[in-house]
Motif scaffolding. Structure first.
Motif, PDB file in Angstrom:
ATOM      1  N   VAL A 136       0.814  -1.225   0.000  1.00  0.00           N
ATOM      2  CA  VAL A 136       0.000   0.000   0.000  1.00  0.00           C
ATOM      3  C   VAL A 136       0.845   1.272   0.000  1.00  0.00           C
ATOM      4  O   VAL A 136       0.311   2.372  -0.081  1.00  0.00           O
ATOM      5  CB  VAL A 136      -1.014   0.036   1.174  1.00  0.00           C
ATOM      6  N   GLN A 137       2.184   1.140   0.092  1.00  0.00           N
ATOM      7  CA  GLN A 137       3.031   2.324   0.001  1.00  0.00           C
ATOM      8  C   GLN A 137       3.137   2.832  -1.434  1.00  0.00           C
ATOM      9  O   GLN A 137       3.599   3.939  -1.669  1.00  0.00           O
ATOM     10  CB  GLN A 137       4.433   2.018   0.544  1.00  0.00           C
ATOM     11  N   TYR A 138       2.684   2.014  -2.396  1.00  0.00           N
ATOM     12  CA  TYR A 138       2.790   2.398  -3.801  1.00  0.00           C
ATOM     13  C   TYR A 138       1.476   2.979  -4.325  1.00  0.00           C
ATOM     14  O   TYR A 138       0.396   2.715  -3.791  1.00  0.00           O
ATOM     15  CB  TYR A 138       3.220   1.197  -4.650  1.00  0.00           C
ATOM     16  N   ASP A 139       1.590   3.736  -5.379  1.00  0.00           N
ATOM     17  CA  ASP A 139       0.463   4.420  -6.006  1.00  0.00           C
ATOM     18  C   ASP A 139      -0.607   3.422  -6.468  1.00  0.00           C
ATOM     19  O   ASP A 139      -0.282   2.420  -7.121  1.00  0.00           O
ATOM     20  CB  ASP A 139       1.012   5.197  -7.214  1.00  0.00           C
ATOM     21  N   ILE A 140      -1.852   3.691  -6.132  1.00  0.00           N
ATOM     22  CA  ILE A 140      -2.945   2.833  -6.599  1.00  0.00           C
ATOM     23  C   ILE A 140      -3.396   3.288  -7.990  1.00  0.00           C
ATOM     24  O   ILE A 140      -3.177   4.427  -8.401  1.00  0.00           O
ATOM     25  CB  ILE A 140      -4.151   2.846  -5.640  1.00  0.00           C
ATOM     26  N   ASP A 141      -4.022   2.373  -8.701  1.00  0.00           N
ATOM     27  CA  ASP A 141      -4.632   2.718  -9.991  1.00  0.00           C
ATOM     28  C   ASP A 141      -5.970   3.411  -9.750  1.00  0.00           C
ATOM     29  O   ASP A 141      -6.684   3.089  -8.792  1.00  0.00           O
ATOM     30  CB  ASP A 141      -4.861   1.453 -10.832  1.00  0.00           C
ATOM     31  N   ILE A 142      -6.291   4.360 -10.613  1.00  0.00           N
ATOM     32  CA  ILE A 142      -7.585   5.043 -10.508  1.00  0.00           C
ATOM     33  C   ILE A 142      -8.618   4.207 -11.257  1.00  0.00           C
ATOM     34  O   ILE A 142      -8.957   4.441 -12.421  1.00  0.00           O
ATOM     35  CB  ILE A 142      -7.507   6.489 -11.085  1.00  0.00           C
ATOM     36  N   VAL A 143      -9.095   3.176 -10.577  1.00  0.00           N
ATOM     37  CA  VAL A 143     -10.085   2.250 -11.142  1.00  0.00           C
ATOM     38  C   VAL A 143     -11.133   1.995 -10.063  1.00  0.00           C
ATOM     39  O   VAL A 143     -10.954   2.357  -8.904  1.00  0.00           O
ATOM     40  CB  VAL A 143      -9.436   0.922 -11.592  1.00  0.00           C
ATOM     41  N   SER A 144     -12.196   1.342 -10.443  1.00  0.00           N
ATOM     42  CA  SER A 144     -13.321   1.154  -9.529  1.00  0.00           C
ATOM     43  C   SER A 144     -12.922   0.416  -8.249  1.00  0.00           C
ATOM     44  O   SER A 144     -13.324   0.792  -7.154  1.00  0.00           O
ATOM     45  CB  SER A 144     -14.448   0.404 -10.241  1.00  0.00           C
ATOM     46  N   GLU A 145     -12.132  -0.659  -8.393  1.00  0.00           N
ATOM     47  CA  GLU A 145     -11.674  -1.413  -7.218  1.00  0.00           C
ATOM     48  C   GLU A 145     -10.144  -1.366  -7.154  1.00  0.00           C
ATOM     49  O   GLU A 145      -9.462  -2.317  -7.544  1.00  0.00           O
ATOM     50  CB  GLU A 145     -12.150  -2.865  -7.286  1.00  0.00           C
ATOM     51  N   PRO A 146      -9.581  -0.281  -6.649  1.00  0.00           N
ATOM     52  CA  PRO A 146      -8.121  -0.116  -6.701  1.00  0.00           C
ATOM     53  C   PRO A 146      -7.339  -1.060  -5.783  1.00  0.00           C
ATOM     54  O   PRO A 146      -6.141  -1.253  -5.978  1.00  0.00           O
ATOM     55  CB  PRO A 146      -7.933   1.338  -6.247  1.00  0.00           C
ATOM     56  N   PHE A 147      -8.014  -1.655  -4.784  1.00  0.00           N
ATOM     57  CA  PHE A 147      -7.304  -2.521  -3.849  1.00  0.00           C
ATOM     58  C   PHE A 147      -7.416  -4.008  -4.208  1.00  0.00           C
ATOM     59  O   PHE A 147      -6.842  -4.859  -3.537  1.00  0.00           O
ATOM     60  CB  PHE A 147      -7.847  -2.317  -2.424  1.00  0.00           C
ATOM     61  N   LYS A 148      -8.154  -4.323  -5.291  1.00  0.00           N
ATOM     62  CA  LYS A 148      -8.421  -5.732  -5.622  1.00  0.00           C
ATOM     63  C   LYS A 148      -7.136  -6.501  -5.937  1.00  0.00           C
ATOM     64  O   LYS A 148      -6.983  -7.665  -5.576  1.00  0.00           O
ATOM     65  CB  LYS A 148      -9.387  -5.818  -6.807  1.00  0.00           C
ATOM     66  N   LYS A 149      -6.200  -5.821  -6.591  1.00  0.00           N
ATOM     67  CA  LYS A 149      -4.942  -6.460  -6.954  1.00  0.00           C
ATOM     68  C   LYS A 149      -4.201  -6.949  -5.703  1.00  0.00           C
ATOM     69  O   LYS A 149      -3.660  -8.048  -5.669  1.00  0.00           O
ATOM     70  CB  LYS A 149      -4.071  -5.449  -7.713  1.00  0.00           C
ATOM     71  N   ILE A 150      -4.214  -6.121  -4.649  1.00  0.00           N
ATOM     72  CA  ILE A 150      -3.538  -6.493  -3.393  1.00  0.00           C
ATOM     73  C   ILE A 150      -4.269  -7.649  -2.720  1.00  0.00           C
ATOM     74  O   ILE A 150      -3.656  -8.604  -2.239  1.00  0.00           O
ATOM     75  CB  ILE A 150      -3.459  -5.278  -2.442  1.00  0.00           C
ATOM     76  N   ILE A 151      -5.612  -7.556  -2.707  1.00  0.00           N
ATOM     77  CA  ILE A 151      -6.442  -8.602  -2.092  1.00  0.00           C
ATOM     78  C   ILE A 151      -6.155  -9.959  -2.743  1.00  0.00           C
ATOM     79  O   ILE A 151      -5.951 -10.966  -2.065  1.00  0.00           O
ATOM     80  CB  ILE A 151      -7.945  -8.255  -2.270  1.00  0.00           C
TER      81      ILE A 151
END
Length: 335
Positions: free
Chosen positions: A178-193
């Motif tokens: 989470v220290q890195y920039d997220i994508d501006i998409v509907s579910e930006p945390f899904k990749k991490i999950i």
């Protein structure tokens, strides 16, 4: 509505599955419109980064502001050397004989430590003099640019009591991502999950734990000051009596235009101990805030140091091998 959206993502980024839908609902907009605005502002580099903002000290790192006195002819090479250290997050040229100002952090397992690392950098850059200015007292650290022009001139700086936390491998795994920039998409945390094979409840529960413990200051977007229209950014240093430092710091931190406010040590060649970062759209606007603060706090003198060049402004990447690699290289050179 663009300015309202930019204001919102700096101040209160929703830690939910679909944060941009939450912002849209609060502002009476559609999720796709919020995403379109933010994607465009990101493409223009007005949004610098959207991520977790961590407390370096709470993660076990040691950090400090440092000023070097570098000959004009040596600045470019010196900057390249300084910026090669993985713990350098900010590096500016400012209008003073101490002309190169940077922040440096060293990892919890550092072999060299902060002072030795700075000494090595000073030697490599041929610095004529340098001062190390660690934080003695933090009053405020929160960059929130007033994009709407509606913010109050003063704000209440909350004093937060932190809880204790026992860090697990999962906490560290989440911090690294989470220290890195997220994508501006509907579910930006899904990749991490998906990568960690956890559910949203677990993910947000750990982020809340990190925030309650003060390890994560907040999750927010940081704007590129100049591209967002804030071109007059001054580090103002104040000479205040030690016994009056805390009162002066609290008074200065209350101004909304002040993003950072610290007490730091004084030296024979550096009499200033209260540091404030002040942001304005014009020098006139910034100078007006400086004058208001000067009228309110008890200081012997003060000096605004405007940045003439920005050499580096990034987030430190925590728990990466680059710190050890830099130290190993320079330990060998020292030997």
């Amino acid at each position: 509505m663009k300015q309202e959206v930019l204001s919102r993502i700096q101040k209160s980024f929703p830690l939910v599955e679909r944060p941009f839908r939450s912002i849209a609902e609060d502002l009476g907009m559609k999720e796709e419109d919020v995403l379109a605005i933010l994607q465009e502002e990101k493409s223009k580099n007005i949004i610098r980064q959207t991520s977790a903002i961590f407390d370096t000290k709470r993660l076990g790192y040691v950090s400090s502001l440092v000023a070097f006195k570098i000959d004009e002819a040596d600045i470019d090479e010196a900057v390249s050397i300084i910026n090669s250290h993985p713990g350098i997050s900010h590096n500016y040229e400012r209008n003073h004989e101490f002309n190169i100002w940077f922040t440096i952090a060293v990892a919890p397992d550092s072999k060299l430590g902060l002072e030795k690392s700075v000494e090595i950098l000073a030697s490599l850059t041929k610095a004529k003099s340098h001062i190390i200015l660690p934080t003695l007292k933090l009053f405020k650290i929160s960059v929130k640019l007033d994009t709407t022009g509606k913010d109050e001139k003063k704000e209440k700086v909350k004093k937060v009591k932190h809880t204790e936390i026992e860090m697990t491998p999962l906490h560290h795994a989440i911090i690294r991502r989470v220290q890195y920039d997220i994508d501006i998409v509907s579910e930006p945390f899904k990749k991490i999950i998906d990568e960690l094979d956890i559910d949203y409840d677990t993910f947000f529960s750990i982020l809340k734990q990190l925030q309650n413990a003060g390890v994560m200051r907040r999750f927010a977007s940081i704007l590129n000051h100049r591209k967002a229209g804030f071109g007059a950014n001054a580090m103002v240093v104040w000479d205040v009596d030690q016994e009056k430092g805390e009162a002066a710091g609290e008074q200065a931190a209350a101004f909304s235009a002040v993003s950072h406010c610290y007490l730091r040590p004084k030296y024979e060649n550096w009499p200033y101990n209260l540091f404030t970062m002040i942001h304005g759209k014009t020098k006139e606007e910034t100078n007006a805030v400086i004058e208001e603060i000067a009228n309110e706090i008890d200081a012997r003198s003060y000096m605004p140091l405007y940045s003439s060049r920005e050499f580096k402004k990034v987030r430190i990447e925590y728990f990466t091998p680059e710190f050890e690699a830099w130290e190993n290289l320079h330990v060998k050179e020292e030997g």
